[in-house]
Design a protein around this motif. Structure first.
Motif: not given
Length: 569
Positions: A342-344, A375-379
């Motif tokens: 999970t990426i915050l 890159f992605r950011v989940d939240r």
């Protein structure tokens, strides 16, 4: 009370183990004695002050409609496992097993117990709302007990628990407690503030802390110079900085960065400011990996991360975690992280681009990292630790950091405990609904320590009259003089008959020792009856808060002491 009969072994010198004023003076004034680290015996003088605090708290709780009861200290483990706090509290819990090998704990707080109690015995909407409170000892196995009564393993608290049908009712009960708490701390004479706070391991949503200002307080708060924002330091939300000057169009390139496993090292090697680097902090949240992104010149506020991931227990990665999960310590970046991570990202990351960050390969970083291309950011969440000079989220003014002692904390829990424990009531339409809960704590022993921090001088305590062990102390300066003894006894008796909480220092000690102890213990008013005064027909009076001295006719000494007491804080 006659001090000759009181167990009050005052100390002339500062104890070596005492680090702060409240610890030092509570030991010297014979309020407490240490048994072992974080555990204290409360002596008669200290108990008198604590009983007065309890009395104020009980009066305000009863007046607000709360009902006093008592829950056990020894608790079964199973409800704590059901709520998730058996693991969440970890080593903070005092755990034990009974002779039947059943797991137990000493209660640090008791939401589970009261939720099950109310669900069993108040099963209908007609029983609500209800507010139950107790004054009881709590237990937490502090890793490093210190600062006397401020960080102990055994402490006295008032904890209240509210139960309502809906969120509107919970909010109304919360406001009742908020106002009752203000009255408690006003009556205790504390200088305090009310701030937005972090719920921590208790959980829930809306919550506020009552903080007593103190130069040596362990808890930090944040306030705007313009006076329109107050928050616990861990909960404070700074205004995000202006976006970094990058258009996000640079290509992603890997660069060799030997011996550059820190932000400072990579910034120096690549000649980029820290705020242009992207820090990737890894956490374990109940066995799952969580990556937290923030600019390299800032620090993560772990309490905010814990709140976001509650009730999963959260800890920062240790060396063994990096190796076991295939991450290169010091060179972690968000690009390429799998869906199992999970990426915050802090809100301050949203406006940046062309980041320098880890390449997920030892001794390598990348430049030109951009979201969502690389890159992605989940939240996006507020996860940054506030620092002095950050801007206020309300008006952009400068934020200042102050120190305090938390003496009270109130929470809107919602269904945090009623849901896992299946604590329900039957509503008017026949449906089963979860209780909307609140919990509200006051640190009784912490109030005493906070008051000493706020009210002392080089001679000893200057406690407010509401908390002092005695309101007036009559000092018998010459015990060998019959007439002096008789006059001191008369003044003392008149004070008692008038309802004043008075003490007579009739000990077989020198006048100097008695004067020093009167200042050390800190009773608001001192009345000195001595040979010279009796011969002159006068009594000497002293207001401890200011040090102001006066005289009164001996025959009117009791009345003069009461008049002076009326002016005492």
């Amino acid at each position: 009370m006659r001090l000759s009969a009181v167990f009050a072994p005052t100390l002339r010198d500062d104890p070596a183990e005492a680090e702060i004023a409240s610890h030092r003076l509570l030991l010297r004034a014979a309020f407490v004695r240490q048994v072992t680290a974080g555990v204290y015996t409360t002596l008669p003088l200290g108990l008198r002050s604590i009983r007065k605090i309890e009395g104020i708290v009980r009066e305000e709780m009863d007046g607000s409609g709360a009902q006093e009861f008592r829950m056990p200290i020894l608790l079964p483990a199973e409800p704590w496992k059901t709520s998730g706090r058996w693991d969440l509290y970890g080593e903070t819990l005092f755990r034990l097993k009974d002779r039947h090998e059943r797991e137990m704990l000493l209660g640090p707080t008791q939401e589970e117990v009261v939720a099950e109690l109310v669900a069993r015995d108040l099963p209908s909407y007609r029983d609500l709302p209800v507010n139950l409170y107790q004054v009881e000892w709590k237990y937490r196995d502090e890793f490093r007990p210190r600062f006397g009564l401020l960080r102990t393993r055994e402490f006295l608290m008032k904890d209240a628990y509210t139960f309502d049908r809906d969120e509107e009712g919970m909010a109304a009960s919360y406001d009742v407690m908020l106002q009752a708490y203000r009255r408690v701390f006003d009556r205790c004479g504390l200088s305090y503030i009310v701030v937005e706070a972090e719920p921590g391991q208790i959980g829930g949503g809306v919550n506020h802390e009552f903080m007593a200002r103190a130069d040596v307080g362990e808890d930090l708060f944040v306030e705007c110079v313009n006076g329109d924002y107050l928050a616990d330091w861990k909960a404070a939300t700074p205004r995000p900085p202006e976006p970094a000057s990058a258009d996000g169009a640079a290509p992603l390139e890997k660069v060799h960065t030997p011996d550059a496993a820190t932000i400072d090292a990579v910034s120096k090697l690549l000649d980029v400011p820290g705020e242009r680097t992207l820090k990737t902090m890894l956490f374990d949240a109940g066995g799952q990996t969580v990556a937290v992104l923030l600019p390299g010149d800032r620090e993560v506020e772990e309490a905010k991360v814990e709140r976001l991931l509650f009730p999963a227990p959260v800890r920062r990665f240790e060396d063994a975690d990096f190796a076991a999960r295939g991450f290169a310590k010091g060179y972690v970046g968000p690009q390429g992280l799998g869906q199992d991570v999970t990426i915050l990202a802090d809100h301050s990351v949203r406006g940046g681009g062309d980041w320098v960050t880890g390449a997920n390969e030892p001794e390598h970083h990348v430049t030109g990292a951009n979201v969502p291309r690389d890159f992605r950011v989940d939240r996006y969440e507020d996860v940054i630790a506030l620092r002095e000079g950050d801007r206020c989220p309300v008006d952009g003014g400068e934020l200042r950091i102050g120190r305090s002692i938390v003496v009270g904390h109130i929470y809107q829990l919602g269904t945090r405990y009623s849901a896992p424990l299946h604590a329900t009531f039957v509503d008017e339409d026949g449906s089963e609904r979860l209780y909307q809960m609140g919990c509200h704590g006051i640190g009784i022993t912490r109030i005493l320590a906070a008051a000493v921090e706020q009210f002392h001088d080089e001679m000893g305590l200057r406690l407010p009259k509401a908390l002092a062990p005695f309101e007036v102390v009559v000092v018998l300066a010459n015990r060998d003089q019959e007439r002096v003894v008789a006059e001191a006894e008369r003044v003392y008796t008149e004070l008692l008959e008038a309802g004043v909480d008075a003490a007579l220092d009739d000990r077989d000690q020198t006048a100097g020792v008695k004067f020093a102890d009167a200042d050390l213990i800190g009773c608001p008013v001192q009345v000195v009856i001595g040979k010279r005064g009796v011969e002159a027909g006068t009594a000497d009076l002293k207001l401890r808060a200011t040090g102001g001295r006066s005289q009164a006719p001996l025959a009117e000494a009791a009345r003069a002491a009461m008049d002076l007491l009326a002016t005492a804080p």
